[in-house]
Design a protein around this motif. Sequence first.
Motif, mmCIF file in Angstrom:
data_model
loop_
_atom_site.group_PDB
_atom_site.id
_atom_site.type_symbol
_atom_site.label_atom_id
_atom_site.label_comp_id
_atom_site.label_asym_id
_atom_site.label_seq_id
_atom_site.Cartn_x
_atom_site.Cartn_y
_atom_site.Cartn_z
ATOM 1 N N SER A 15 -21.725 39.988 97.911
ATOM 2 C CA SER A 15 -20.193 40.132 97.813
ATOM 3 C C SER A 15 -19.670 40.818 98.814
ATOM 4 N N GLU A 16 -20.668 41.483 99.587
ATOM 5 C CA GLU A 16 -19.957 42.619 100.803
ATOM 6 C C GLU A 16 -20.016 42.139 101.554
ATOM 7 N N GLN A 17 -20.300 40.299 101.690
ATOM 8 C CA GLN A 17 -19.831 39.350 103.258
ATOM 9 C C GLN A 17 -18.421 38.648 103.286
ATOM 10 N N GLU A 18 -18.251 38.329 101.433
ATOM 11 C CA GLU A 18 -17.489 37.294 100.900
ATOM 12 C C GLU A 18 -15.606 37.877 101.678
ATOM 13 N N GLY A 19 -14.902 37.119 101.689
ATOM 14 C CA GLY A 19 -14.029 38.333 101.678
ATOM 15 C C GLY A 19 -12.605 37.837 100.906
ATOM 16 N N LEU A 20 -11.842 38.413 100.811
ATOM 17 C CA LEU A 20 -10.850 38.588 99.063
ATOM 18 C C LEU A 20 -9.772 38.616 99.518
ATOM 19 N N TYR A 21 -8.797 37.927 99.140
ATOM 20 C CA TYR A 21 -7.644 37.475 99.579
ATOM 21 C C TYR A 21 -6.689 37.310 98.614
ATOM 22 N N ALA A 22 -5.545 37.493 98.168
ATOM 23 C CA ALA A 22 -4.520 37.161 97.366
ATOM 24 C C ALA A 22 -4.127 35.765 97.779
ATOM 25 N N TYR A 23 -4.242 34.913 96.022
ATOM 26 C CA TYR A 23 -3.459 33.562 96.518
ATOM 27 C C TYR A 23 -2.632 32.933 95.752
ATOM 28 N N ARG A 24 -1.521 32.868 95.897
ATOM 29 C CA ARG A 24 -0.150 32.285 95.250
ATOM 30 C C ARG A 24 -0.173 31.097 94.628
ATOM 31 N N VAL A 25 -0.286 30.679 92.912
ATOM 32 C CA VAL A 25 -0.809 29.474 92.758
ATOM 33 C C VAL A 25 0.595 29.246 92.405
ATOM 34 N N ARG A 26 1.629 28.687 92.453
ATOM 35 C CA ARG A 26 2.737 27.792 91.789
ATOM 36 C C ARG A 26 3.567 26.549 91.594
ATOM 37 N N ALA A 89 3.636 21.930 92.953
ATOM 38 C CA ALA A 89 5.276 21.573 92.136
ATOM 39 C C ALA A 89 5.173 20.052 92.716
ATOM 40 N N ARG A 90 5.203 20.167 93.510
ATOM 41 C CA ARG A 90 5.399 18.354 94.351
ATOM 42 C C ARG A 90 4.060 17.502 93.891
ATOM 43 N N VAL A 91 2.668 17.623 93.671
ATOM 44 C CA VAL A 91 2.080 17.150 92.878
ATOM 45 C C VAL A 91 2.053 16.897 91.400
ATOM 46 N N GLN A 92 2.745 18.005 90.374
ATOM 47 C CA GLN A 92 3.054 17.652 88.923
ATOM 48 C C GLN A 92 4.565 16.798 89.401
ATOM 49 N N HIS A 93 5.010 17.281 90.009
ATOM 50 C CA HIS A 93 6.565 15.505 89.844
ATOM 51 C C HIS A 93 5.355 14.422 90.627
ATOM 52 N N TRP A 94 4.682 14.123 91.204
ATOM 53 C CA TRP A 94 3.917 12.424 91.394
ATOM 54 C C TRP A 94 3.114 12.353 90.184
ATOM 55 N N LEU A 95 2.379 13.013 89.490
ATOM 56 C CA LEU A 95 1.957 13.254 88.879
ATOM 57 C C LEU A 95 2.639 12.160 87.330
#
Length: 117
Positions: A15-26, A89-95
């Motif tokens: 865990s000390e080597q892995e990066g931690l990121y905020a990821y926005r999912v819309r 949103a584009r994937v949901q529209h296609w699905l």
Amino acid sequence: MTWSEGDWFAAGHESEQEGLYAYRVRGRGRGGVVLWIGGVDDTPDRVLALPDGDRRRMPVFATAGQARRYAERRGRPLTYPEAATLELARVQHWLADPVRRRVPAGAVLDAWNFSRT
């Protein structure tokens, strides 16, 4: 504040080597920010999910700032202060009608990669 032993944030070599990121999912109608753990070498990327009894709980935040403060209070600042975005949103529209619509290739690949974490 410190993390529990079962937590990703507990002290540990990986865990000390892995990066931690905020990821926005819309998506179409809702979204949130999750904490993304970047894998090292053969360790896969994954979304942070904390132990919660016999299940796991994924913290979801309204803003990247909230996610950043959450991580900082637990002693793990984000590797990069801004949030990346996964736009579904584009994937949901296609699905909704895959026969009549073209596959949004880049968006589908991003969604596929995210689902594999």
